[in-house]
Design an enzyme around this catalytic site. Structure first.
Site, mmCIF file in Angstrom:
data_model
loop_
_atom_site.group_PDB
_atom_site.id
_atom_site.type_symbol
_atom_site.label_atom_id
_atom_site.label_comp_id
_atom_site.label_asym_id
_atom_site.label_seq_id
_atom_site.Cartn_x
_atom_site.Cartn_y
_atom_site.Cartn_z
ATOM 1 N N CYS A 253 0.718 -1.134 0.102
ATOM 2 C CA CYS A 253 0.011 0.148 0.045
ATOM 3 C C CYS A 253 0.707 1.177 -0.091
ATOM 4 C CB CYS A 253 -1.051 -0.134 1.214
ATOM 5 S SG CYS A 253 -0.096 -0.145 2.780
ATOM 6 N N ASP B 242 2.189 2.736 2.424
ATOM 7 C CA ASP B 242 2.054 3.474 3.771
ATOM 8 C C ASP B 242 3.345 3.169 4.730
ATOM 9 O OD1 ASP B 242 -0.354 3.899 2.884
ATOM 10 O OD2 ASP B 242 -1.330 3.088 4.417
ATOM 11 N N CYS C 250 -3.009 5.329 5.794
ATOM 12 C CA CYS C 250 -4.300 5.216 5.719
ATOM 13 C C CYS C 250 -5.024 5.650 7.166
ATOM 14 C CB CYS C 250 -4.950 3.925 5.297
ATOM 15 S SG CYS C 250 -4.580 2.654 6.386
ATOM 16 N N CYS D 77 -2.515 -2.869 8.873
ATOM 17 C CA CYS D 77 -2.116 -1.592 9.282
ATOM 18 C C CYS D 77 -1.449 -1.595 10.649
ATOM 19 C CB CYS D 77 -3.393 -0.599 9.069
ATOM 20 S SG CYS D 77 -4.176 -0.751 7.458
HETATM 21 FE FE1 FES Z 1 -1.571 0.080 4.238
HETATM 22 FE FE2 FES Z 1 -3.333 0.715 6.137
HETATM 23 S S1 FES Z 1 -3.522 0.492 3.987
HETATM 24 S S2 FES Z 1 -1.180 0.802 6.221
#
Ligand code: FES
Length: 138
Positions: free
Chosen positions: A36, A38, A63, A107
């Site tokens: 993702c 992040d 996110c 996450c």
């Molecule tokens: Fe990747 Fe939340 S979508 S950390």
């Protein structure tokens, strides 16, 4: 489709605790999820005598669940010893948030990994062995 977030996730996302950086932190750690994109960074201030985490801050580019997980995880390790902080699992963080949607569990893994990396940075700076990180699949 909108995800079903708990009131606690929404609270920690809208009003995150411990956001920021610590200058001259005793341990700094970063974790990222390549899928993702992040990224979460954790800063620790540790009392050398008591080994208690006196302050902790985070910066997360991610996110809502990643921000809520960072906020909750930092609250959970503040005032704890470095050993207690090491034992904090991502499922305990998710549980404290009254759950995360299954596709958002990764996450909370970011929070566990960023804390472990910061604790290892602290260990390395204090002449202790670095603990190998367990890698979660998700
Ligand atoms: Fe990747 Fe939340 S979508 S950390």
């Amino acid at each position: 489709m909108a995800l079903d977030y708990s009131a606690k996730v929404m609270d920690h996302f809208m009003n995150p605790r411990n956001v920021g950086e610590i200058a001259n932190a005793d341990g700094v750690g970063e974790a990222g999820n390549p899928k993702c994109g992040d990224i979460m960074k954790i800063y620790l201030k540790v009392n050398d005598d008591t080994k208690i985490i006196e302050d902790v801050k985070f910066k997360t580019f991610g996110c809502a669940s990643a921000i809520a997980s960072s906020s909750m995880a930092t609250e959970m390790i503040k005032g704890k010893t470095v050993q207690e902080a090491w034992d904090l699992t991502n499922s305990a963080v998710a549980e404290a948030l009254d759950g995360l949607p299954p596709i958002k569990m990764h996450c909370s893994v970011l929070a566990e990994e960023a804390i472990h990396t910061a604790l290892n940075d602290y260990r390395a700076k204090h002449g202790m062995d670095v603990i190998p990180l367990e890698h979660h699949e998700d």
